[in-house]
Design a protein around this motif. Sequence first.
Motif, PDB file in Angstrom:
ATOM      1  N   LEU A 186      -0.062   7.021 -31.697  1.00  0.00           N
ATOM      2  CA  LEU A 186       0.317   8.155 -32.545  1.00  0.00           C
ATOM      3  C   LEU A 186      -0.065   9.424 -31.803  1.00  0.00           C
ATOM      4  N   ASP A 187       0.853  10.405 -31.748  1.00  0.00           N
ATOM      5  CA  ASP A 187       0.513  11.651 -31.068  1.00  0.00           C
ATOM      6  C   ASP A 187       1.223  12.826 -31.727  1.00  0.00           C
ATOM      7  N   LEU A 247      -4.083  10.285 -40.864  1.00  0.00           N
ATOM      8  CA  LEU A 247      -3.779   8.906 -40.518  1.00  0.00           C
ATOM      9  C   LEU A 247      -3.664   8.038 -41.774  1.00  0.00           C
ATOM     10  N   ARG A 279      -0.565   0.290 -31.685  1.00  0.00           N
ATOM     11  CA  ARG A 279       0.423   1.338 -31.882  1.00  0.00           C
ATOM     12  C   ARG A 279      -0.180   2.663 -31.425  1.00  0.00           C
ATOM     13  N   TYR A 303       5.314   3.605 -30.572  1.00  0.00           N
ATOM     14  CA  TYR A 303       4.730   4.945 -30.564  1.00  0.00           C
ATOM     15  C   TYR A 303       5.428   5.809 -31.616  1.00  0.00           C
ATOM     16  N   GLU A 304       4.640   6.634 -32.312  1.00  0.00           N
ATOM     17  CA  GLU A 304       5.183   7.515 -33.342  1.00  0.00           C
ATOM     18  C   GLU A 304       4.579   8.913 -33.184  1.00  0.00           C
ATOM     19  N   THR A 305       5.297   9.902 -33.706  1.00  0.00           N
ATOM     20  CA  THR A 305       4.779  11.271 -33.756  1.00  0.00           C
ATOM     21  C   THR A 305       4.055  11.487 -35.083  1.00  0.00           C
ATOM     22  N   GLY A 306       2.845  12.052 -35.038  1.00  0.00           N
ATOM     23  CA  GLY A 306       2.093  12.292 -36.264  1.00  0.00           C
ATOM     24  C   GLY A 306       0.748  12.918 -35.972  1.00  0.00           C
ATOM     25  N   VAL A 348      -4.749   1.272 -33.828  1.00  0.00           N
ATOM     26  CA  VAL A 348      -4.009   2.508 -33.582  1.00  0.00           C
ATOM     27  C   VAL A 348      -4.781   3.384 -32.603  1.00  0.00           C
ATOM     28  N   ALA A 392      -5.032   6.925 -31.868  1.00  0.00           N
ATOM     29  CA  ALA A 392      -4.696   8.175 -32.552  1.00  0.00           C
ATOM     30  C   ALA A 392      -4.869   9.355 -31.607  1.00  0.00           C
TER      31      ALA A 392
END
Length: 404
Positions: free
Chosen positions: A261-262, A288, A259, A280-283, A238, A240
């Motif tokens: 994450l932002d 984490l 992957r 890609y995901e929002t977070g 990831v 991050a």
Amino acid sequence: MLDQPLDATQQRVLGALLEKQVTVPASYPMTLGALRTACNQSSSRDPVTDLDEEQVKQTAHALKERGLLRIVWSDTGRRTLKYHQALDEVLGLGDDERALLTVLLLRGAQSPGELRTRTERLHTFADRDEVAACLARLAAREEPLVRQLERRPREQDHRWVHLLGPAEAEPAPAAAAPVDRESPLADGPERRDERVRAAYAAVAGPYAERFAGELDDLPFERWLLERVVRAADGLPVVDAGCGPGHVTAHLAGLGADARGLDLTPEMVAQARERHPGVRYETGDLRRLMRPESAAGWGAVLAWHSLTHLAGSELPDALAALARPLAPGGVLLVALQAGHEVRRLDSWFDVDLGEGGLGFVQHDPAEVVAAVEAAGLVDVERFVRGPRAALGETSQRLYVLGGQP
């Protein structure tokens, strides 16, 4: 209280013993040679000293006469004299008070935020306010052990100094004022997070365009990323705080199950548009979670994604990133190395509004200490100079550590 003040060498000897008793208990009490090395080490000391064995020995004996130190024989192997501090017993210190006095003895005047970061291996404070409360308790004793200094120009917070003996409360005239890495929190962490999200949302397009091909000119960074993929050994990776996703896509191109994450939805949208084959995901990287397809991450990257955190926030953020690593997994952190907090009022020709955006530089030794405090081992650090052709103006710091 003490019968008389501690001189500078006595402060250093007792501070070193207090520190090593907690951080390396297996080799405590300490031999004369080990104690001298601890006094003179170049990291976590201000000022750095060059005491010889005779100075340390004479100081230890003087402290013994005052009841502040005990000299004992080793109970195993060769009969060797070893040194054990008794200052905490004489002063009746709790673990939290002991940790703060240890770091004040070894590093001079510091703010509550700096103290929280630098006591991480000695005692865990929940936040800056808990440090401030402990300092207030020490200052309120019948015979105070610490005092608060007047705030200097451009400082966001008061510094504190111990009262066990003469302490260098102000730097020498030629010395630079210490960086206040707590300034991003001047109006609170929630407001800072709002500024960060708003800034990256406003510049998402030009930012993505500017950094799309940056790895092409960074051979050292590509080598590091290849190491990370090999270390992950097929487990998910990831990125991050992935921004527009170019580093995540590079990892995927190396064969990783990568992957991104932002925190900023607009950056995630840029990443998905530019790299449609990557997830890609929002977070929030500070929360984490483990991947749904494995017991832990094979690798976690924080690639310049911690740069807006205050110094006191860095240990908790690194611990949160290390926690979901699989056994044998690695954490790679990229930061700016230095002694400044740079503030931008405009970025990519976009006005960032009131407060702007702060970019925090960090001391490499402190970052390494925080990574080790997160439980990681075999920690490596790399520092390279700025690449003027890429518009860089500060050193780049990379810290790599492994989950046991």
